[in-house]
Design a protein around this motif. Structure first.
Motif, short mmCIF file in Angstrom:
data_model
loop_
_atom_site.label_atom_id
_atom_site.label_comp_id
_atom_site.label_asym_id
_atom_site.label_seq_id
_atom_site.Cartn_x
_atom_site.Cartn_y
_atom_site.Cartn_z
N PHE A 15 0.80 -1.22 0.00
CA PHE A 15 0.00 0.00 0.00
C PHE A 15 0.84 1.27 0.00
O PHE A 15 0.37 2.32 -0.46
CB PHE A 15 -0.94 0.01 1.22
CG PHE A 15 -2.06 -0.97 1.12
CD1 PHE A 15 -2.96 -0.91 0.06
CD2 PHE A 15 -2.23 -1.96 2.07
CE1 PHE A 15 -4.02 -1.81 -0.03
CE2 PHE A 15 -3.28 -2.87 1.98
CZ PHE A 15 -4.18 -2.79 0.92
N TRP A 16 2.06 1.22 0.55
CA TRP A 16 2.87 2.42 0.68
C TRP A 16 4.01 2.50 -0.33
O TRP A 16 5.03 3.12 -0.07
CB TRP A 16 3.41 2.53 2.10
CG TRP A 16 2.35 2.90 3.08
CD1 TRP A 16 1.70 2.07 3.94
CD2 TRP A 16 1.79 4.19 3.30
NE1 TRP A 16 0.77 2.75 4.68
CE2 TRP A 16 0.81 4.06 4.30
CE3 TRP A 16 2.03 5.45 2.74
CZ2 TRP A 16 0.05 5.14 4.76
CZ3 TRP A 16 1.27 6.52 3.19
CH2 TRP A 16 0.30 6.37 4.19
N GLY A 17 3.84 1.89 -1.47
CA GLY A 17 4.85 1.95 -2.52
C GLY A 17 4.73 3.19 -3.38
O GLY A 17 4.13 4.19 -3.00
N ILE A 18 5.27 3.12 -4.58
CA ILE A 18 5.27 4.26 -5.50
C ILE A 18 3.85 4.68 -5.87
O ILE A 18 3.58 5.85 -6.14
CB ILE A 18 6.08 3.92 -6.77
CG1 ILE A 18 6.27 5.16 -7.66
CG2 ILE A 18 5.42 2.77 -7.55
CD1 ILE A 18 7.11 6.23 -7.06
N GLY A 19 2.93 3.71 -5.85
CA GLY A 19 1.55 4.03 -6.17
C GLY A 19 0.95 5.06 -5.23
O GLY A 19 0.17 5.93 -5.65
N MET A 20 1.28 4.95 -3.93
CA MET A 20 0.76 5.91 -2.95
C MET A 20 1.30 7.31 -3.23
O MET A 20 0.58 8.31 -3.09
CB MET A 20 1.12 5.47 -1.54
CG MET A 20 0.59 6.39 -0.44
SD MET A 20 -1.22 6.43 -0.35
CE MET A 20 -1.52 4.93 0.58
N LEU A 21 2.57 7.39 -3.63
CA LEU A 21 3.14 8.69 -3.96
C LEU A 21 2.38 9.33 -5.12
O LEU A 21 2.10 10.53 -5.12
CB LEU A 21 4.63 8.55 -4.33
CG LEU A 21 5.56 7.97 -3.28
CD1 LEU A 21 6.98 7.89 -3.82
CD2 LEU A 21 5.53 8.81 -2.01
N ILE A 22 2.04 8.51 -6.09
CA ILE A 22 1.34 9.02 -7.27
C ILE A 22 -0.07 9.47 -6.91
O ILE A 22 -0.51 10.57 -7.28
CB ILE A 22 1.30 7.95 -8.38
CG1 ILE A 22 2.72 7.66 -8.88
CG2 ILE A 22 0.41 8.41 -9.54
CD1 ILE A 22 2.80 6.50 -9.84
N ILE A 23 -0.80 8.62 -6.18
CA ILE A 23 -2.20 8.93 -5.91
C ILE A 23 -2.37 10.08 -4.91
O ILE A 23 -3.30 10.89 -5.05
CB ILE A 23 -2.95 7.66 -5.41
CG1 ILE A 23 -4.46 7.88 -5.52
CG2 ILE A 23 -2.55 7.30 -4.00
CD1 ILE A 23 -5.27 6.64 -5.25
N ILE A 24 -1.48 10.19 -3.92
CA ILE A 24 -1.61 11.27 -2.94
C ILE A 24 -0.97 12.56 -3.42
O ILE A 24 -1.62 13.59 -3.53
CB ILE A 24 -1.00 10.85 -1.58
CG1 ILE A 24 -1.88 9.79 -0.92
CG2 ILE A 24 -0.87 12.05 -0.65
CD1 ILE A 24 -3.25 10.29 -0.50
N VAL A 25 0.32 12.50 -3.73
CA VAL A 25 1.01 13.71 -4.19
C VAL A 25 0.49 14.14 -5.56
O VAL A 25 0.21 15.32 -5.80
CB VAL A 25 2.54 13.49 -4.23
CG1 VAL A 25 3.23 14.75 -4.75
CG2 VAL A 25 3.06 13.14 -2.85
N GLY A 26 0.31 13.15 -6.46
CA GLY A 26 -0.22 13.46 -7.79
C GLY A 26 -1.63 14.01 -7.71
O GLY A 26 -1.97 15.00 -8.38
N GLY A 27 -2.49 13.37 -6.88
CA GLY A 27 -3.85 13.86 -6.72
C GLY A 27 -3.88 15.25 -6.11
O GLY A 27 -4.68 16.10 -6.51
#
Length: 495
Positions: A15-27
């Motif tokens: 859950f806390w991989g690169i995807g989280m960076l994208i969805i939180i910071v990107g969002g």
């Protein structure tokens, strides 16, 4: 137990991989741009919306909602969480934590506007959350049920782990009180507060949050003044470590970013939907007003209070890192590093430079206030999810049973979390936060277009120099309870 810890750790890695960076910071960046950098353009307006004290029998005031939300935000993550981030990711984690806080304010604004817009009145109180938004705003009733279920379980049963364990650890460090004793006291006080409902929860939060925040910031200012000459060097240290250019003291670029974003997200809970139920509970004339108030809360929580903790630790050099650095701010750091001990002890040692021997007790008390207000807020979020799961007059009995279960189960688990290993407590809380954020952010982003239109309506009224009022006859969407909003703003719309 070892197998369970490995499973939880694997879940956190997912859950806390690169995807989280994208969805939180990107969002956050996406909404910041789409909303015209509102958190900077309307910076003054955000803070003004906090002091709106309008309330009713169905809802609490914007100020009470703000304090209840801040009760959840300003807590474990702001003290022990920052210390853990510095230990794991180095000082550079503070840079990414601050950046995440600024962009997370746009995420929080978006989800709180949605929560307020699509709220309902249930058992005489306003209720809202990501699950209501999923069902009413998107027509995803099944998804809303799933989101409510994981929110009730994750927020009500797992998120309290870190807060409880940190309170107990603080009093053990300061006064030698056995952790089980502190856990028992917390559980008993918790029972008294949560049985009073949202009104009592908001009253406790409104009384405690302003006091504890001012005291904590004042302590930081004293540390800043006493170490004024070191501030430029610390800033340079944070920036260089943020980009992986100081391997001796930092944790590397990847760890600095992931720890900064993780702790910034843990602190503000933006994207998780924790603040949405309290935003919906507020009596406000326009959903954007409540979004503004909650966005200001992210600035106070992550940009200001988290940096207060980080600066106290770094300026006094009272920390060590997983990469091998050992500070010189206290003789005990070498022993702590050898045993891998980190967390709230860093803050207690840092404040010792200002307050002397009383510092550990002072921080333990402040942490108890911070973290306990987190716990009572977690209960309300879980209760809101349970109310959604068993909505409708025909399910009133099941709804009461579910809330009764939470009122009994949470204090029992709080006692248990006070005596488990700190690493397990933090991993459980991280797992709950990470998993719920993924599913909630899908709803937040899918409804973001409505928020942009609501923001445009708000700006239009502001430009006309009138107090913004939401009129569903002028702008509405499928799933909005138009009759409820007309009732809320009946007097203003009649003018």
């Amino acid at each position: 137990m070892a197998a369970l810890e490995s499973l939880i750790s694997a879940g956190n890695s997912l859950f806390w991989g690169i995807g989280m960076l994208i969805i939180i910071v990107g969002g956050g960046l996406y909404m910041t741009i789409r909303l015209g950098f509102f958190q900077f353009v309307h910076f003054k307006d955000m803070w003004k919306r906090i002091i709106d004290r309008q309330d009713s029998d169905s809802g609490i005031s914007a100020f009470a909602s703000f304090c209840t939300t801040m009760a959840m935000r300003i807590g474990t993550g702001n003290v022990a969480g920052v210390a853990v981030a510095i230990y794991t990711g180095g000082p550079g984690a503070m840079f990414w934590m601050t950046l995440a806080g600024m962009t997370n304010s746009a995420v929080c604004f978006t989800e709180c506007v949605e929560g307020s817009l699509f709220k309902r009145r249930v058992d005489g109180e306003y209720r809202g959350g990501g699950y209501y938004c999923a069902q009413n705003g998107l027509g995803w009733k099944g998804y809303g049920t799933f989101l409510a279920a994981i929110s009730m379980i994750g927020i009500g049963l797992f998120m309290p782990a870190a807060a409880t364990n940190t309170i107990c650890d603080g009093f053990r460090n300061a006064l030698g009180i056995p952790m089980w004793v502190s856990a028992l006291v917390i559980a008993l006080i918790m029972i008294v507060v949560i049985w009073g409902g949202i009104k009592r929860i908001s009253q406790v939060a409104s009384a405690v949050v302003p006091f504890m925040t001012v005291i904590y910031i004042a302590c930081t200012i004293i540390v800043l003044v006493m170490n004024f000459t070191r501030i430029p060097a610390v800033i340079v240290e944070v920036v260089t470590c943020a980009f992986g250019k100081n391997a001796v003291i930092g944790g590397g670029l990847g760890l600095a970013i992931t720890q900064g974003v993780r702790r910034g997200t843990f602190s503000s809970a933006s994207g998780m939907g924790e603040s949405t139920p309290t935003a919906a509970a507020a009596e406000t004339t326009h959903p954007v007003k409540q979004g503004m108030s909650n966005a200001a809360g992210v600035w106070l929580d992550t940009v200001i209070v988290c940096n207060c903790t980080g600066l106290m630790i770094l300026l006094t050099d009272c920390f060590h890192t997983a990469s091998g650095y050992v500070g010189s701010g206290d003789p005990s750091l070498a022993t702590l590093a050898a045993t891998g001990t980190n967390g709230v002890i860093f803050v207690q040692l840092a404040v010792t430079h200002v307050m002397g021997a009383i510092a550990p007790t002072f921080i333990a008390i402040m942490l108890a206030l911070f973290s306990f207000t987190c716990l009572i807020s977690y209960y309300y979020e879980a209760e809101s999810a349970a109310t959604y799961l068993f909505q409708g007059a025909e399910k009133a009995g099941a709804r009461k049973a579910a809330t009764m279960f939470l009122k009994i189960a949470m204090p029992i688990l709080i006692f248990f979390y006070g005596i488990v290993k700190a690493s397990l407590a933090w991993d459980l809380a991280d797992l709950a936060l990470g998993s719920i954020t993924w599913f909630n952010m899908l709803v937040v982003l899918c409804l973001s277009g409505r928020v942009i239109k609501m923001y445009q309506d708000y700006e239009k009224q502001m430009a006309a120099h009138v107090d913004p009022v939401y009129n569903p006859d002028v702008l509405t969407f499928k799933g909005v309870d138009n009759d409820l909003w007309k009732e809320i703003n009946a007097k203003k719309l009649a003018k």
